[in-house]
Design a protein around this motif. Sequence first.
Motif, PDB file in Angstrom:
ATOM      1  N   SER A  93      11.182 -11.722  13.202  1.00 53.82           N
ATOM      2  CA  SER A  93      11.764 -10.404  13.476  1.00 53.82           C
ATOM      3  C   SER A  93      12.146 -10.171  14.940  1.00 53.82           C
ATOM      4  O   SER A  93      11.871  -9.134  15.499  1.00 53.82           O
ATOM      5  N   PHE A  94      12.830 -11.131  15.550  1.00 55.85           N
ATOM      6  CA  PHE A  94      13.321 -10.946  16.915  1.00 55.85           C
ATOM      7  C   PHE A  94      14.734 -10.373  16.915  1.00 55.85           C
ATOM      8  O   PHE A  94      15.227  -9.937  17.936  1.00 55.85           O
ATOM      9  N   THR A  95      15.391 -10.411  15.742  1.00 55.35           N
ATOM     10  CA  THR A  95      16.753  -9.911  15.613  1.00 55.35           C
ATOM     11  C   THR A  95      16.878  -9.099  14.332  1.00 55.35           C
ATOM     12  O   THR A  95      16.035  -9.188  13.431  1.00 55.35           O
ATOM     13  N   VAL A  96      17.955  -8.319  14.278  1.00 54.51           N
ATOM     14  CA  VAL A  96      18.340  -7.608  13.061  1.00 54.51           C
ATOM     15  C   VAL A  96      19.802  -7.934  12.792  1.00 54.51           C
ATOM     16  O   VAL A  96      20.561  -8.259  13.706  1.00 54.51           O
ATOM     17  N   THR A  97      20.195  -7.851  11.509  1.00 56.90           N
ATOM     18  CA  THR A  97      21.557  -8.181  11.108  1.00 56.90           C
ATOM     19  C   THR A  97      22.197  -7.030  10.365  1.00 56.90           C
ATOM     20  O   THR A  97      21.572  -6.411   9.499  1.00 56.90           O
ATOM     21  N   ASP A  98      23.450  -6.777  10.708  1.00 54.85           N
ATOM     22  CA  ASP A  98      24.294  -5.831   9.991  1.00 54.85           C
ATOM     23  C   ASP A  98      24.926  -6.620   8.847  1.00 54.85           C
ATOM     24  O   ASP A  98      25.802  -7.444   9.070  1.00 54.85           O
ATOM     25  N   LYS A  99      24.485  -6.387   7.622  1.00 55.07           N
ATOM     26  CA  LYS A  99      24.981  -7.135   6.466  1.00 55.07           C
ATOM     27  C   LYS A  99      26.440  -6.804   6.157  1.00 55.07           C
ATOM     28  O   LYS A  99      27.123  -7.574   5.501  1.00 55.07           O
ATOM     29  N   CYS A 100      26.934  -5.651   6.631  1.00 59.36           N
ATOM     30  CA  CYS A 100      28.330  -5.267   6.386  1.00 59.36           C
ATOM     31  C   CYS A 100      29.299  -6.101   7.215  1.00 59.36           C
ATOM     32  O   CYS A 100      30.356  -6.484   6.735  1.00 59.36           O
ATOM     33  N   SER A 101      28.943  -6.368   8.476  1.00 58.03           N
ATOM     34  CA  SER A 101      29.869  -7.070   9.373  1.00 58.03           C
ATOM     35  C   SER A 101      29.387  -8.453   9.800  1.00 58.03           C
ATOM     36  O   SER A 101      30.170  -9.229  10.344  1.00 58.03           O
ATOM     37  N   GLY A 102      28.103  -8.748   9.622  1.00 60.81           N
ATOM     38  CA  GLY A 102      27.551 -10.014  10.093  1.00 60.81           C
ATOM     39  C   GLY A 102      27.057  -9.972  11.528  1.00 60.81           C
ATOM     40  O   GLY A 102      26.547 -10.961  12.044  1.00 60.81           O
ATOM     41  N   ALA A 103      27.184  -8.824  12.192  1.00 59.18           N
ATOM     42  CA  ALA A 103      26.731  -8.694  13.580  1.00 59.18           C
ATOM     43  C   ALA A 103      25.214  -8.816  13.657  1.00 59.18           C
ATOM     44  O   ALA A 103      24.508  -8.446  12.723  1.00 59.18           O
ATOM     45  N   LYS A 104      24.731  -9.335  14.794  1.00 57.77           N
ATOM     46  CA  LYS A 104      23.294  -9.439  15.045  1.00 57.77           C
ATOM     47  C   LYS A 104      22.973  -8.784  16.373  1.00 57.77           C
ATOM     48  O   LYS A 104      23.791  -8.771  17.289  1.00 57.77           O
ATOM     49  N   TYR A 105      21.734  -8.245  16.449  1.00 53.93           N
ATOM     50  CA  TYR A 105      21.247  -7.579  17.659  1.00 53.93           C
ATOM     51  C   TYR A 105      19.857  -8.099  17.990  1.00 53.93           C
ATOM     52  O   TYR A 105      19.052  -8.357  17.089  1.00 53.93           O
ATOM     53  N   LEU A 106      19.558  -8.226  19.297  1.00 53.78           N
ATOM     54  CA  LEU A 106      18.227  -8.611  19.764  1.00 53.78           C
ATOM     55  C   LEU A 106      17.337  -7.379  19.787  1.00 53.78           C
ATOM     56  O   LEU A 106      17.734  -6.336  20.316  1.00 53.78           O
ATOM     57  N   LEU A 107      16.134  -7.490  19.273  1.00 52.66           N
ATOM     58  CA  LEU A 107      15.224  -6.348  19.266  1.00 52.66           C
ATOM     59  C   LEU A 107      14.508  -6.151  20.595  1.00 52.66           C
ATOM     60  O   LEU A 107      14.009  -5.069  20.866  1.00 52.66           O
ATOM     61  N   GLU A 108      14.468  -7.154  21.419  1.00 57.36           N
ATOM     62  CA  GLU A 108      13.793  -7.026  22.717  1.00 57.36           C
ATOM     63  C   GLU A 108      14.476  -5.965  23.586  1.00 57.36           C
ATOM     64  O   GLU A 108      13.821  -5.245  24.318  1.00 57.36           O
ATOM     65  N   ASP A 109      15.818  -5.853  23.476  1.00 57.87           N
ATOM     66  CA  ASP A 109      16.536  -4.845  24.270  1.00 57.87           C
ATOM     67  C   ASP A 109      17.672  -4.157  23.518  1.00 57.87           C
ATOM     68  O   ASP A 109      18.368  -3.324  24.083  1.00 57.87           O
ATOM     69  N   GLY A 110      17.890  -4.499  22.248  1.00 63.02           N
ATOM     70  CA  GLY A 110      18.920  -3.861  21.432  1.00 63.02           C
ATOM     71  C   GLY A 110      20.320  -4.392  21.644  1.00 63.02           C
ATOM     72  O   GLY A 110      21.271  -3.926  21.027  1.00 63.02           O
ATOM     73  N   SER A 111      20.473  -5.386  22.511  1.00 68.14           N
ATOM     74  CA  SER A 111      21.805  -5.883  22.856  1.00 68.14           C
ATOM     75  C   SER A 111      22.414  -6.729  21.738  1.00 68.14           C
ATOM     76  O   SER A 111      21.700  -7.306  20.920  1.00 68.14           O
ATOM     77  N   PRO A 112      23.749  -6.814  21.721  1.00 69.81           N
ATOM     78  CA  PRO A 112      24.427  -7.635  20.716  1.00 69.81           C
ATOM     79  C   PRO A 112      24.088  -9.106  20.900  1.00 69.81           C
ATOM     80  O   PRO A 112      24.044  -9.611  22.019  1.00 69.81           O
ATOM     81  N   ALA A 113      23.843  -9.807  19.787  1.00 69.91           N
ATOM     82  CA  ALA A 113      23.540 -11.236  19.836  1.00 69.91           C
ATOM     83  C   ALA A 113      24.615 -12.052  19.137  1.00 69.91           C
ATOM     84  O   ALA A 113      24.699 -13.260  19.329  1.00 69.91           O
ATOM     85  N   LYS A 114      25.431 -11.387  18.300  1.00 66.44           N
ATOM     86  CA  LYS A 114      26.479 -12.094  17.567  1.00 66.44           C
ATOM     87  C   LYS A 114      27.612 -11.118  17.274  1.00 66.44           C
ATOM     88  O   LYS A 114      27.378  -9.982  16.851  1.00 66.44           O
ATOM     89  N   ALA A 115      28.842 -11.586  17.497  1.00 66.76           N
ATOM     90  CA  ALA A 115      30.029 -10.775  17.209  1.00 66.76           C
ATOM     91  C   ALA A 115      30.081 -10.464  15.704  1.00 66.76           C
ATOM     92  O   ALA A 115      29.500 -11.202  14.911  1.00 66.76           O
TER      93      ALA A 115
END
Length: 137
Positions: A93-115
């Motif tokens: 659980s270090f990241t979360v994924t938007d299943k609608c777009s495929g985008a990923k975010y880092l939970l340590e600071d909320g920043s985008p991890a994947k377009a």
Amino acid sequence: MKFCSGIFLLVFLLFGCGKENLNIPNVAVNLSRQLTDPGLIRLSSPGGAAIVNNYGVAGIVIYRTLSGGYKAYDRCSTVNPEKQCAVELDEPSFTVTDKCSGAKYLLEDGSPAKAPAVLSLKEYQVTVAGNTIYVTN
């Protein structure tokens, strides 16, 4: 000289601060839970995350940072926020994924991890007093 300052202002307004996120609606958040709540058991160690529904725009994800602090974000993806697509926890659980777009975010600071994400998740304030965690805005 006025022309140059006008261009600077336009560039600043267009790009602003990278972590600023103004596209997720502002809703009142006032969450308090005991850290012993079974739904928050994954927060007992660094790197753990838990989801709390019915708060924020699309729910809230609370994350225990690697340094032992806590972060809380709205689950509403910053990609097409009008769709209010809720991000889902990844394993680990270090990241979360938007299943609608495929985008990923880092939970340590909320920043985008994947377009296609370019903006950070909307962050809420977290306070811990005794055995109670508070998430507010």
